[in-house]
Design an enzyme around this catalytic site. Structure first.
Site, PDB file in Angstrom:
ATOM      1  N   TYR A 143       0.831  -1.213   0.000  1.00  0.00           N
ATOM      2  CA  TYR A 143       0.000   0.000   0.000  1.00  0.00           C
ATOM      3  C   TYR A 143       0.866   1.264   0.000  1.00  0.00           C
ATOM      4  O   TYR A 143       0.472   2.288  -0.542  1.00  0.00           O
ATOM      5  CB  TYR A 143      -0.911   0.026   1.237  1.00  0.00           C
ATOM      6  CG  TYR A 143      -2.225  -0.694   1.047  1.00  0.00           C
ATOM      7  CD1 TYR A 143      -2.258  -2.030   0.705  1.00  0.00           C
ATOM      8  CD2 TYR A 143      -3.430  -0.026   1.226  1.00  0.00           C
ATOM      9  CE1 TYR A 143      -3.454  -2.699   0.549  1.00  0.00           C
ATOM     10  CE2 TYR A 143      -4.639  -0.680   1.069  1.00  0.00           C
ATOM     11  CZ  TYR A 143      -4.637  -2.022   0.733  1.00  0.00           C
ATOM     12  OH  TYR A 143      -5.831  -2.668   0.585  1.00  0.00           O
ATOM     13  N   LYS A 196       3.423 -15.204   1.920  1.00  0.00           N
ATOM     14  CA  LYS A 196       3.747 -15.969   0.709  1.00  0.00           C
ATOM     15  C   LYS A 196       5.255 -16.176   0.699  1.00  0.00           C
ATOM     16  O   LYS A 196       5.965 -15.735  -0.209  1.00  0.00           O
ATOM     17  CB  LYS A 196       3.274 -15.212  -0.552  1.00  0.00           C
ATOM     18  CG  LYS A 196       1.805 -15.366  -0.875  1.00  0.00           C
ATOM     19  CD  LYS A 196       1.399 -16.764  -1.354  1.00  0.00           C
ATOM     20  CE  LYS A 196       1.809 -17.020  -2.780  1.00  0.00           C
ATOM     21  NZ  LYS A 196       1.389 -18.396  -3.217  1.00  0.00           N
ATOM     22  N   ASP A 244      -2.734 -18.022  -0.134  1.00  0.00           N
ATOM     23  CA  ASP A 244      -3.736 -18.671  -0.998  1.00  0.00           C
ATOM     24  C   ASP A 244      -4.394 -19.839  -0.268  1.00  0.00           C
ATOM     25  O   ASP A 244      -5.615 -20.026  -0.307  1.00  0.00           O
ATOM     26  CB  ASP A 244      -3.114 -19.118  -2.336  1.00  0.00           C
ATOM     27  CG  ASP A 244      -1.846 -19.953  -2.162  1.00  0.00           C
ATOM     28  OD1 ASP A 244      -1.281 -19.982  -1.047  1.00  0.00           O
ATOM     29  OD2 ASP A 244      -1.418 -20.587  -3.148  1.00  0.00           O
ATOM     30  N   ASP A 250      -6.245  -7.276   3.756  1.00  0.00           N
ATOM     31  CA  ASP A 250      -7.384  -6.629   3.094  1.00  0.00           C
ATOM     32  C   ASP A 250      -8.294  -7.701   2.474  1.00  0.00           C
ATOM     33  O   ASP A 250      -9.506  -7.702   2.668  1.00  0.00           O
ATOM     34  CB  ASP A 250      -6.853  -5.677   2.008  1.00  0.00           C
ATOM     35  CG  ASP A 250      -7.980  -4.961   1.284  1.00  0.00           C
ATOM     36  OD1 ASP A 250      -8.926  -4.510   1.952  1.00  0.00           O
ATOM     37  OD2 ASP A 250      -7.914  -4.866   0.036  1.00  0.00           O
ATOM     38  N   ASP A 298     -12.071  -9.461   4.122  1.00  0.00           N
ATOM     39  CA  ASP A 298     -13.359  -9.412   3.418  1.00  0.00           C
ATOM     40  C   ASP A 298     -13.961 -10.806   3.319  1.00  0.00           C
ATOM     41  O   ASP A 298     -15.159 -11.012   3.508  1.00  0.00           O
ATOM     42  CB  ASP A 298     -13.191  -8.858   1.991  1.00  0.00           C
ATOM     43  CG  ASP A 298     -13.563  -7.384   1.899  1.00  0.00           C
ATOM     44  OD1 ASP A 298     -13.465  -6.697   2.936  1.00  0.00           O
ATOM     45  OD2 ASP A 298     -13.951  -6.923   0.809  1.00  0.00           O
TER      46      ASP A 298
END
Ligand code: IPM
Ligand code: MG
Length: 371
Positions: free
Chosen positions: A143, A194, A227, A251, A255
């Site tokens: 970000y 990751k 993932d 983020d 959600d």
């Protein structure tokens, strides 16, 4: 008693002002019954600020936020401002507040309210009783990493660059918050990265392991690729308790987690800063949902996520545990009695307005107080 507790209220756009109105009523109720004495000021943010002040957040508002103990944030954005340049877009206000207040720790609970488990897209048994806390790093990563931008290459092609970067101290402080919070829960932490592809992921994993070994080895820590975590969240969400992760993964995963509770319109969040030299930790509290311009001004929005964010503020910024849990209880019982705003009502159910929900909640609080 309890002087000098300053709260800055930034209601924002869309349904923001409507849901904030209910919070201000609850605040009045608290003041009447507990003499909380919060000093409240209100300012514009987002599209509303852009229209009136030329920017989605003014320097004066930032200044005021830095001088407050807590910020209550409604929601920002809407199609009306789609063509505004990025630096002045409603969302930019949010990013600027996070960065300037140094709110590096974003706490996003994903709780399945018993009364609403049927609204989940997953089978009821998978989510009944679900209670996950996502701890998302909020002031670094892709970000904010530099360089960032779009350049035109010699052959006239364009190239866009975002930079994912994390330093040791940035990872350390978010890991510590996650571990500390897990102590008050089930002492089970999943750190998500990751590390199989990204250098930042590798550093993330190493530092989390170091922090764990140093201070938190009584906590059950495991690591998961992002993932896989997305997949596990929809396969068997109850395996998680606290998830610690970076800005972008946080983020996305938050959600996902929020939606599977069936209670998206119900979820609060807290963004916390470091403890400064005055011993004060800044905090900003906002619902997970957005500004929902399509239903704004109709008195049908669900105010509960905003109200629960207020409750998180009482808890994390002012250590008012009792008052905070009173509000949480009142929310549970209002729902248990079948009261629903439109977003959480099943087809056959009648729904009530934003303001009725607020009123019922205050009735419920009165009952709890009398009992
Ligand atoms: C969130 C939102 C923001 C983010 C946007 C509005 C900038 O999606 O708080 O999750 O990406 O962090
Ligand atoms: Mg988001």
């Amino acid at each position: 008693m309890n002087k000098n507790r300053k709260i800055l209220v930034l209601a924002g756009d869309g349904i923001g002002p409507e849901v904030m109105k209910e919070v201000l009523l609850i605040n009045k109720w608290l003041d009447k019954n507990f003499k909380t004495n919060f000093e409240i000021s209100e300012r514009l943010v987002g599209g509303a600020a852009y229209d009136a002040e030329g920017d989605s957040i003014s320097d004066a508002t930032i200044e005021e936020a830095l001088n407050s103990d807590a910020v209550l944030f409604g929601a920002v954005g809407g199609d009306k401002w789609n063509d505004v340049k990025r630096e002045k877009r409603p969302e930019a206000a949010l990013l600027r507040l996070r960065k300037e207040m140094d709110l590096f720790a974003n706490l996003r609970p994903a709780i399945a309210f018993d009364a609403l488990t049927k609204s989940s897209s997953l089978k009821e048994n998978l989510i009944k009783g679900l209670d996950i806390l996502i701890v998302r790093e909020l002031t670094s990563g892709v970000y904010f990493g530099k360089p960032k931008g779009i350049e035109t290459l010699k052959n006239n092609e364009k190239k866009a660059v975002d930079t994912q970067s994390y330093s040791t101290s940035e990872i350390k402080r978010i890991a510590e918050i996650g571990f500390d919070l897990s102590k008050k829960r089930n002492k089970v932490v999943t750190s998500v990265d990751k590390a199989n592809v990204m250098e930042t992921g590798l550093l993330w994993r190493n530092i989390v392991n170091e922090v764990h070994a140093e201070k938190y080895n009584d906590i059950d820590l495991s690591h998961m690729y992002a993932d896989n975590c997305a997949m596990q969240l929809v396969r068997n969400p109850k395996q998680f308790d606290v998830i610690i992760t970076d800005n972008l993964f946080g983020d996305i995963l938050s959600d996902c987690a929020a939606m599977l509770t069936g209670s998206l319109g119900m979820l609060p969040s807290a963004s916390l800063g470091a403890i400064n030299i005055e011993g004060k930790r800044l905090g900003m509290y906002e619902p997970v949902h957005g500004s929902a311009p399509d239903i704004a001004g109709k008195d049908i929005a669900n105010p509960l996520a905003m109200i629960l964010s207020f409750s998180m503020m009482l808890n994390y910024s002012f250590n008012m545990i009792e008052e905070s849990s009173m509000i949480d209880k009142a929310v549970q019982s209002v729902l248990a009695k079948g009261n629903r705003t439109k977003d959480i009502a099943e087809k056959s159910e009648n729904y009530i307005s934003t303001s009725s929900m607020g009123m019922l909640l205050i009735e419920e609080l009165n009952k709890i107080l009398e009992s």
